[in-house]
Design an enzyme around this catalytic site. Structure first.
Site, short mmCIF file in Angstrom:
data_model
loop_
_atom_site.label_atom_id
_atom_site.label_comp_id
_atom_site.label_asym_id
_atom_site.label_seq_id
_atom_site.Cartn_x
_atom_site.Cartn_y
_atom_site.Cartn_z
N LYS A 178 2.85 7.04 4.63
CA LYS A 178 2.21 5.73 4.81
C LYS A 178 1.91 5.42 6.28
O LYS A 178 1.49 4.31 6.60
CB LYS A 178 3.10 4.63 4.23
CG LYS A 178 3.42 4.84 2.75
CD LYS A 178 4.42 3.79 2.25
CE LYS A 178 4.93 4.13 0.87
NZ LYS A 178 5.93 3.15 0.38
N ARG A 225 15.05 -2.83 -7.55
CA ARG A 225 13.63 -2.57 -7.80
C ARG A 225 13.37 -2.59 -9.31
O ARG A 225 14.19 -2.16 -10.10
CB ARG A 225 13.21 -1.20 -7.25
CG ARG A 225 13.17 -1.13 -5.73
CD ARG A 225 12.74 0.26 -5.29
NE ARG A 225 12.63 0.38 -3.87
CZ ARG A 225 11.53 0.14 -3.16
NH1 ARG A 225 10.43 -0.24 -3.78
NH2 ARG A 225 11.52 0.29 -1.85
N PRO A 232 0.83 -1.21 0.00
CA PRO A 232 0.00 0.00 0.00
C PRO A 232 0.86 1.26 0.00
O PRO A 232 1.80 1.39 0.78
CB PRO A 232 -0.80 -0.12 1.30
CG PRO A 232 -0.78 -1.57 1.65
CD PRO A 232 0.54 -2.08 1.15
N GLU A 233 0.55 2.18 -0.91
CA GLU A 233 1.24 3.46 -0.97
C GLU A 233 0.28 4.54 -0.47
O GLU A 233 -0.80 4.25 0.04
CB GLU A 233 1.74 3.72 -2.39
CG GLU A 233 2.74 2.66 -2.86
CD GLU A 233 3.30 2.91 -4.25
OE1 GLU A 233 3.39 4.09 -4.65
OE2 GLU A 233 3.65 1.94 -4.94
#
Length: 316
Positions: A61, A303, A2-3
């Site tokens: 966050k 990433r 979740p961002e």
């Protein structure tokens, strides 16, 4: 993971359902979910039982509830939550199919996932409802943290009543949905570093809340390649990037965030559907919406980055 948009969807869902409620009891099913709690389970129960939740706020966050005692006096602490990679905060009522009339937040789609699987902790509230923390991978958690004043004197985050922030969240920067964020100052700090611009967006100390998905989307929108050093960008270009990131996150927020699997859902257990609107992330092998060039995926600093080799050229 979740961002910012997904966490803000959760915050908006929690606000009408939990603010003003009293915590009657704390049920801990897996102690790993409170590993950041000083004093362990007894300290958490002692800090929360009989305490009123007076606001739910967010920066980046991080989520937190402000706490008050039975007389309505602020306790000087907040209950902090972080969803980690797969955390979910779900509100459960006596009727599992009911939805509060004052439900906030955008509509979402997809079947509700099993509310009993991966439940690690439950807060039982005085109106008979409960807040369940589910977390498959156990990188998230709930814990209490003392409040301290933010250095700039502005309201600490969205939903906060004042300039007090949990000490454990004080080290992260403001986010792009925060009205107190100074975009020009953030842009100057990005330009002062030679690290790749995507790494700077993800670092959380310059601007918070951006993760892999929205970094790729913002970089595509601003036509900047992920590995361009911050110092190689102009002030105008960095401001364009930051505004693009804010705009894409606002659009995601309108439709409940981005869900690729059952690991992110809102407080009712339903998924958002911004994934169908993504322009770069997860679309390697597909044509660029702007120029038709096939999008690529590259691994940089551990990433994945998704980009258009024509629109987002390597810095010379």
């Amino acid at each position: 993971m979740p961002e910012l948009p997904e966490v803000e969807v959760v915050r908006r869902g929690l606000e009408p359902r939990t603010v003003g409620r009293i915590v009657e009891s704390v049920e801990i099913l897996d102690a790993r979910i409170i590993r950041r709690q000083a004093g362990g389970a007894d300290r958490l129960r002692g800090a929360l039982t009989g305490t009123r939740l007076t606001a739910v706020a967010r920066r980046g966050k991080f989520l937190w509830w402000r706490l008050a005692d039975a007389d309505g006096q602020d306790t000087g602490e907040a209950l902090v939550g972080h969803l980690g990679m797969s955390g979910q905060l779900r509100v459960r009522t006596d009727d599992p199919l009911s939805t509060p009339a004052d439900s906030a937040g955008p509509a979402s789609e997809g079947p509700a996932s099993d509310p009993h699987r991966h439940r690690r902790l439950t807060l039982h509230l005085d109106d008979g409802s409960a807040i369940d923390l589910l977390d498959q991978r156990l990188f998230g958690g709930l814990w209490t943290s003392p409040l301290e004043a933010v250095s700039d004197g502005a309201v600490a985050g969205l939903g906060s009543p004042d300039a007090l922030i949990p000490a454990d969240a004080a080290g992260i920067a403001r986010d792009l949905l925060d009205p107190a964020t100074d975009l020009s100052a953030v842009a100057r700090r990005i330009r002062g570093r030679r690290a790749p611009v995507k790494s700077l967006l993800l670092a959380q100390d310059l601007v918070s809340g951006i993760g892999n998905i929205y970094a790729d989307e913002a970089l595509w929108a601003a036509r900047i390649r992920f590995d361009t050093p911050g110092a190689r960008l102009s002030q105008r270009k960095v401001l364009e990037l930051l505004r693009a990131a804010r705009e894409v996150m606002e659009r995601a927020l309108e439709v409940g965030g981005t869900s690729f699997d059952a690991l992110y859902v809102n407080v009712e257990g339903r998924s958002g559907y911004f994934a169908r609107s993504l322009s770069a992330y997860g679309r390697d092998g597909e044509p660029c919406e702007r120029c038709g060039t096939v999008l690529r995926r590259a691994v940089h600093q551990g990433r994945s980055s998704h980009f258009c080799p024509r629109c987002q050229r390597a810095a010379r």
